[in-house]
Design an enzyme around this catalytic site. Structure first.
Site, PDB file in Angstrom:
ATOM      1  CG  ASP A  99     -12.414 -14.689  -8.411  1.00 54.55           C
ATOM      2  OD1 ASP A  99     -12.127 -15.806  -7.913  1.00 54.55           O
ATOM      3  OD2 ASP A  99     -12.094 -14.362  -9.571  1.00 54.55           O
ATOM      4  CG  HIS A 100     -16.487 -16.347  -9.905  1.00 51.25           C
ATOM      5  ND1 HIS A 100     -16.081 -15.035 -10.051  1.00 51.25           N
ATOM      6  CD2 HIS A 100     -16.228 -16.949 -11.094  1.00 51.25           C
ATOM      7  CE1 HIS A 100     -15.616 -14.860 -11.274  1.00 51.25           C
ATOM      8  NE2 HIS A 100     -15.683 -16.002 -11.931  1.00 51.25           N
TER       9      HIS A 100
ATOM     10  CB  CYS B 237      -8.798 -14.927  -8.341  1.00 48.53           C
ATOM     11  SG  CYS B 237      -7.217 -14.575  -9.130  1.00 48.53           S
ATOM     12  N   GLY B 238      -8.942 -17.514  -9.684  1.00 48.85           N
ATOM     13  CA  GLY B 238      -8.673 -18.699 -10.503  1.00 48.85           C
ATOM     14  C   GLY B 238      -7.185 -18.982 -10.625  1.00 48.85           C
ATOM     15  CB  THR B 239      -4.502 -17.363 -12.420  1.00 51.98           C
ATOM     16  OG1 THR B 239      -4.894 -15.981 -12.294  1.00 51.98           O
ATOM     17  CG2 THR B 239      -5.108 -17.952 -13.681  1.00 51.98           C
ATOM     18  N   GLY B 240      -4.848 -16.627  -9.242  1.00 48.44           N
ATOM     19  CA  GLY B 240      -4.163 -15.851  -8.198  1.00 48.44           C
ATOM     20  C   GLY B 240      -3.544 -14.585  -8.759  1.00 48.44           C
ATOM     21  CB  ILE B 241      -2.584 -13.593 -12.197  1.00 47.89           C
ATOM     22  CG1 ILE B 241      -1.629 -14.783 -12.365  1.00 47.89           C
ATOM     23  CG2 ILE B 241      -1.981 -12.351 -12.872  1.00 47.89           C
ATOM     24  CD1 ILE B 241      -1.478 -15.277 -13.806  1.00 47.89           C
ATOM     25  N   GLY B 242      -4.873 -12.023 -10.968  1.00 45.92           N
ATOM     26  CA  GLY B 242      -5.660 -10.779 -10.926  1.00 45.92           C
ATOM     27  C   GLY B 242      -5.807 -10.248  -9.515  1.00 45.92           C
TER      28      GLY B 242
ATOM     29  CG  HIS C 154      14.664 -13.730   1.551  1.00 48.29           C
ATOM     30  ND1 HIS C 154      15.493 -14.176   0.552  1.00 48.29           N
ATOM     31  CD2 HIS C 154      15.112 -14.307   2.702  1.00 48.29           C
ATOM     32  CE1 HIS C 154      16.418 -14.983   1.072  1.00 48.29           C
ATOM     33  NE2 HIS C 154      16.196 -15.090   2.365  1.00 48.29           N
TER      34      HIS C 154
ATOM     35  NE  ARG D 151      21.129 -11.265   2.356  1.00 47.90           N
ATOM     36  CZ  ARG D 151      20.929 -12.404   3.026  1.00 47.90           C
ATOM     37  NH1 ARG D 151      21.101 -12.422   4.342  1.00 47.90           N
ATOM     38  NH2 ARG D 151      20.559 -13.500   2.401  1.00 47.90           N
ATOM     39  CG  HIS D 152      16.247 -10.335   3.623  1.00 50.00           C
ATOM     40  ND1 HIS D 152      16.622 -10.633   2.334  1.00 50.00           N
ATOM     41  CD2 HIS D 152      16.776 -11.308   4.405  1.00 50.00           C
ATOM     42  CE1 HIS D 152      17.345 -11.747   2.337  1.00 50.00           C
ATOM     43  NE2 HIS D 152      17.454 -12.167   3.580  1.00 50.00           N
TER      44      HIS D 152
HETATM   45  C1  RB5 Z   1     -12.340 -15.344 -13.315  1.00 43.89           C
HETATM   46  O1  RB5 Z   1     -12.866 -16.114 -14.350  1.00 43.89           O
HETATM   47  C2  RB5 Z   1     -10.833 -15.314 -13.426  1.00 43.89           C
HETATM   48  O2  RB5 Z   1     -10.448 -14.441 -14.420  1.00 43.89           O
HETATM   49  C3  RB5 Z   1     -10.224 -14.918 -12.092  1.00 43.89           C
HETATM   50  O3  RB5 Z   1     -10.591 -15.839 -11.106  1.00 43.89           O
HETATM   51  C4  RB5 Z   1      -8.713 -14.846 -12.019  1.00 43.89           C
HETATM   52  O4  RB5 Z   1      -8.103 -16.000 -12.499  1.00 43.89           O
HETATM   53  C5  RB5 Z   1      -8.100 -13.621 -12.557  1.00 43.89           C
HETATM   54  O5  RB5 Z   1      -6.885 -13.396 -12.510  1.00 43.89           O
END
Ligand code: RB5
Length: 145
Positions: free
Chosen positions: A8-9, A65-70, A98, A132-133
């Site tokens: 993303d941005h 993304c910003g955190t990689g989470i979303g 693994h 095993r993995h």
């Molecule tokens: C965008 O502002 C931010 O929410 C996205 O990059 C990301 O961190 C979401 O998990």
């Protein structure tokens, strides 16, 4: 090995650094966007790369993304995808050895560029150990249905 990459941005700048690294190393890649810092929605780009990996258009995927989470959550909704969000090199290696992760997620606002590139390099060269993995990874597919 052909790599699909997308962000993303928030991950756009790091994506460009990773592409420069691919070019330096002669690694083939396909860029699934985004192509600027204009605000976009990370699920669109997570799904874009995940679809390309699931359909074998590319061999593995990297999403940012910003955190990689979303973007990792979104990618993991696509059947057949095992997307690992990694912030260190040990996890990057283990996610291949693994978990047979076929996608790597990075948080551009969390990591420095040098660490991110080191994670990418280690993730690309690490291989699934099987044994095993294999059975454990197969159980993930069963959950997926
Ligand atoms: C965008 O502002 C931010 O929410 C996205 O990059 C990301 O961190 C979401 O998990």
């Amino acid at each position: 090995m052909k790599i699909g990459i997308g962000s993303d941005h928030g991950g756009y700048e790091l994506k460009e650094y990773i592409k420069a690294y691919f070019e330096k190393e002669g690694i083939e890649y396909v860029d699934y966007g985004t192509n600027s810092k204009d605000s976009v929605d990370y699920p669109d780009y997570g799904k874009g790369v995940a679809d390309a990996v699931a359909s074998k258009e590319v061999d593995r995927g990297i999403v940012i993304c910003g955190t990689g989470i979303g973007i990792s959550i979104a990618a993991n909704k696509v059947k057949g995808i095992r997307c690992a969000l990694c912030g260190d090199t040990y996890s990057a290696r283990m996610s291949r050895e693994h978990n047979n992760a076929n996608m790597l997620a990075l948080g551009a606002r969390v990591l420095g560029v040098d660490l991110a590139l080191e994670i990418v390099g280690i993730w690309l060269k690490s291989e699934f150990q099987g044994g095993r993995h294999e059975n454990r990874v197969n159980k993930i597919s069963v959950i997926e249905g």
